[in-house]
Design an enzyme around this catalytic site. Structure first.
Site, PDB file in Angstrom:
ATOM      1  N   LYS A  74       1.021  -1.264  -0.051  1.00  7.08           N
ATOM      2  CA  LYS A  74      -0.091   0.400  -0.019  1.00  7.08           C
ATOM      3  C   LYS A  74       0.936   1.439  -0.082  1.00  7.08           C
ATOM      4  O   LYS A  74       1.579   0.901   0.690  1.00  7.08           O
ATOM      5  CB  LYS A  74      -0.683  -0.098   1.202  1.00  7.08           C
ATOM      6  N   HIS A 114      -3.713   3.085   1.139  1.00  8.02           N
ATOM      7  CA  HIS A 114      -3.840   3.065   2.594  1.00  8.02           C
ATOM      8  C   HIS A 114      -5.444   3.457   3.032  1.00  8.02           C
ATOM      9  O   HIS A 114      -6.062   2.509   3.995  1.00  8.02           O
ATOM     10  CB  HIS A 114      -2.674   3.173   2.832  1.00  8.02           C
ATOM     11  N   SER A 252       0.664 -13.370  13.207  1.00 11.93           N
ATOM     12  CA  SER A 252       1.625 -12.907  14.078  1.00 11.93           C
ATOM     13  C   SER A 252       3.080 -13.129  14.454  1.00 11.93           C
ATOM     14  O   SER A 252       3.734 -13.732  13.744  1.00 11.93           O
ATOM     15  CB  SER A 252       0.600 -14.212  15.118  1.00 11.93           C
ATOM     16  N   ASN A 261      -3.591 -20.475  12.675  1.00 13.79           N
ATOM     17  CA  ASN A 261      -3.946 -19.480  11.900  1.00 13.79           C
ATOM     18  C   ASN A 261      -4.296 -19.065  10.066  1.00 13.79           C
ATOM     19  O   ASN A 261      -5.161 -19.122   9.987  1.00 13.79           O
ATOM     20  CB  ASN A 261      -3.397 -17.388  11.936  1.00 13.79           C
TER      21      ASN A 261
HETATM   22  N1  LIG Z   1      -5.485  -1.088   5.906  1.00 16.00           N
HETATM   23  C1  LIG Z   1      -5.226  -0.859   6.687  1.00 16.00           C
HETATM   24  O1  LIG Z   1      -5.760   0.567   7.565  1.00 16.00           O
HETATM   25  C2  LIG Z   1      -5.341  -2.245   7.868  1.00 16.00           C
HETATM   26  C3  LIG Z   1      -5.240  -1.993   9.200  1.00 16.00           C
HETATM   27  C4  LIG Z   1      -5.100  -3.111  10.425  1.00 16.00           C
HETATM   28  C5  LIG Z   1      -4.263  -3.938   9.877  1.00 16.00           C
HETATM   29  N2  LIG Z   1      -4.294  -4.262   8.800  1.00 16.00           N
HETATM   30  C6  LIG Z   1      -3.442  -5.361   7.532  1.00 16.00           C
HETATM   31  O2  LIG Z   1      -4.472  -6.730   8.551  1.00 16.00           O
HETATM   32  C7  LIG Z   1      -3.403  -7.515   9.486  1.00 16.00           C
HETATM   33  C8  LIG Z   1      -4.581  -8.150  10.076  1.00 16.00           C
HETATM   34  O3  LIG Z   1      -3.830  -7.601  11.256  1.00 16.00           O
HETATM   35  P1  LIG Z   1      -3.646  -6.780  12.996  1.00 16.00           P
HETATM   36  O4  LIG Z   1      -2.204  -6.595  12.416  1.00 16.00           O
HETATM   37  O5  LIG Z   1      -4.972  -6.374  13.356  1.00 16.00           O
HETATM   38  O6  LIG Z   1      -3.685  -8.358  13.619  1.00 16.00           O
HETATM   39  P2  LIG Z   1      -4.975  -9.531  14.153  1.00 16.00           P
HETATM   40  O7  LIG Z   1      -4.639 -10.972  13.193  1.00 16.00           O
HETATM   41  O8  LIG Z   1      -6.400  -8.883  13.695  1.00 16.00           O
HETATM   42  O9  LIG Z   1      -4.099  -9.567  15.058  1.00 16.00           O
HETATM   43  C9  LIG Z   1      -3.646  -9.576  15.907  1.00 16.00           C
HETATM   44  C10 LIG Z   1      -2.804  -9.346  17.173  1.00 16.00           C
HETATM   45  O10 LIG Z   1      -3.103 -11.367  17.907  1.00 16.00           O
HETATM   46  C11 LIG Z   1      -2.566 -11.638  17.927  1.00 16.00           C
HETATM   47  N3  LIG Z   1      -2.918 -12.834  17.727  1.00 16.00           N
HETATM   48  C12 LIG Z   1      -2.131 -13.389  16.423  1.00 16.00           C
HETATM   49  N4  LIG Z   1      -3.283 -14.846  16.429  1.00 16.00           N
HETATM   50  C13 LIG Z   1      -3.300 -15.183  17.891  1.00 16.00           C
HETATM   51  C14 LIG Z   1      -4.096 -16.432  18.104  1.00 16.00           C
HETATM   52  N5  LIG Z   1      -3.770 -17.434  17.313  1.00 16.00           N
HETATM   53  N6  LIG Z   1      -4.149 -16.516  19.210  1.00 16.00           N
HETATM   54  C15 LIG Z   1      -4.384 -15.316  20.275  1.00 16.00           C
HETATM   55  N7  LIG Z   1      -4.498 -14.403  19.816  1.00 16.00           N
HETATM   56  C16 LIG Z   1      -3.342 -13.625  18.442  1.00 16.00           C
HETATM   57  C17 LIG Z   1      -1.185 -11.401  17.623  1.00 16.00           C
HETATM   58  O11 LIG Z   1      -0.103 -11.398  18.646  1.00 16.00           O
HETATM   59  P3  LIG Z   1       1.079 -11.882  18.019  1.00 16.00           P
HETATM   60  O12 LIG Z   1       1.710 -11.152  17.368  1.00 16.00           O
HETATM   61  O13 LIG Z   1       2.087 -11.836  20.460  1.00 16.00           O
HETATM   62  O14 LIG Z   1       0.777 -12.999  17.549  1.00 16.00           O
HETATM   63  C18 LIG Z   1      -1.366  -9.457  17.655  1.00 16.00           C
HETATM   64  O15 LIG Z   1      -1.281  -8.897  18.997  1.00 16.00           O
HETATM   65  C19 LIG Z   1      -1.981  -6.779   9.571  1.00 16.00           C
HETATM   66  O16 LIG Z   1      -0.790  -6.980   9.949  1.00 16.00           O
HETATM   67  C20 LIG Z   1      -2.388  -5.728   8.313  1.00 16.00           C
HETATM   68  O17 LIG Z   1      -1.512  -6.321   7.110  1.00 16.00           O
HETATM   69  C21 LIG Z   1      -4.985  -3.046   7.836  1.00 16.00           C
END
Ligand SMILES: NC(=O)c1ccc[n+]([C@@H]2O[C@H](COP(=O)([O-])OP(=O)(O)OC[C@H]3O[C@@H](n4cnc5c(N)ncnc54)[C@H](OP(=O)(O)O)[C@@H]3O)[C@@H](O)[C@H]2O)c1
Length: 303
Positions: A74, A114, A252, A261
């Protein structure tokens, strides 16, 4: 079972993608490599994550054939209240060229704006169209665009975004925009679908404590359904997105969670439980709350 780990959407995007937000460059290198070795074939990156060199090293280290991968990145459009200059048409073109060098790639599969933060967003979109024409990206889309922001593009007679990446989970089911996207055949990609969990962004500085209280009631319902199905709450939330017909991104930093996941294709959520989860909707955006804004609501109409 309707979906499998190798299922892809209409853009060729694998249904579960590995997200890279809040990973340092070193973490991105290790986690992206591990995710690819675990079977992920879809990586979500961004200029704003400031870790694309690490992501590029991780992609290279995994040694997966380029044509098997689906890589999204992005452009950060600029946002004046944060002191970030708004990008022009030319800046947008140059930004992807720089990102490709950092990612060590010749092209990306999907390039997104973005968020609709900039008054120059139609120029930025025209630049995306040019980047697609020149082959530096296979597809183009947006993130955090509501109906009005997409309509601006359509009204200007420009190409339709092929995808819109938005926050999507039971507390934030985005009924209006998802209906609009379906009507216009814009592929939905969900982010922060694990945000209802108490384990979401709990490390210092990650911001998960904001709105933690509002999730408590939903967590009980989610855990009950997950327990009945014999899966973790995280797998249930990711599967719920896929059963809604969305691709889902998940991040993660932990090897075991990275593997887990992706493992959401050996169970199905019954229709009655899907509806119970749907009923948790509060139209509550969580992902950007620690930044004090909802990116789908703040953009001013174009002058
Ligand atoms: N376009 C946008 O504005 C935007 C905004 C937000 C996100 N995104 C994209 O979407 C992706 C996903 O969103 P997100 O980063 O919010 O990720 P998410 O997968 O929704 O949540 C990640 C969080 O949950 C924890 N987690 C992950 N797997 C887990 C499991 N199996 N059990 C318990 N806790 C778990 C992680 O901790 P640990 O890392 O400690 O495991 C981390 O704190 C981002 O990385 C990014 O690439 C885009």
């Amino acid at each position: 079972m309707k979906f499998s780990q190798t299922s892809r959407n209409e853009l060729g995007m694998p249904l579960v993608g590995f997200g890279t937000y809040q990973l340092s460059g070193e973490q991105a290198e290790v986690c992206v490599r591990d995710a690819l070795l675990a079977g992920f074939r879809h990586i979500d990156s961004a200029e704003g994550y400031q870790n694309e060199e690490g992501t590029g090293r991780g992609i290279k280290a995994a040694g997966v054939a380029r044509e098997e991968l689906f890589i999204t990145t992005k452009v950060f459009p600029g946002y004046k209240p944060w002191g970030s200059e708004e990008k022009s048409y030319r800046d947008t073109i140059e930004t992807l060229k720089r990102q490709l060098r950092e990612l060590q790639l010749e092209y990306v599969d999907l390039y997104l704006i973005h968020a609709p933060f900039s008054q120059l967003r139609l120029d930025q979109w025209s630049a995306c169209m040019e980047l697609k024409k020149s082959g530096l990206t296979k597809h183009i889309g947006v993130a955090n665009y509501n109906e009005n922001r997409i309509q601006e593009i359509l009204d200007a007679g420009l190409d339709k975004p092929e995808s819109n990446q938005i926050e999507f989970h039971p507390l934030c089911a985005q009924v209006e925009i998802t209906g609009f996207m379906k009507q216009h055949s814009i592929a939905p990609v969900a982010y922060s679908s694990l945000s209802p969990l108490s384990s979401w962004r709990v490390e210092e500085g990650q911001g998960g404590e904001v709105l933690a209280e509002t999730k408590k009631e939903a967590q009980g319902v989610i855990s009950d359904i997950a327990n009945k199905l014999g899966v973790t709450d995280a797998k249930l939330l990711l599967r719920w997105v896929v059963q809604h017909g969305y691709c889902v991104l998940t991040k993660s930093s932990k090897p075991e969670r990275i593997r887990d996941n992706l493992d959401i294709f050996n169970f199905e959520i019954p229709e009655s439980s899907m509806r119970l989860m749907d009923k948790l909707d509060q139209n509550q955006a969580i992902a950007w709350a620690a930044n004090g804004l909802n990116p789908m609501e703040i953009a001013a109409p174009l002058k």
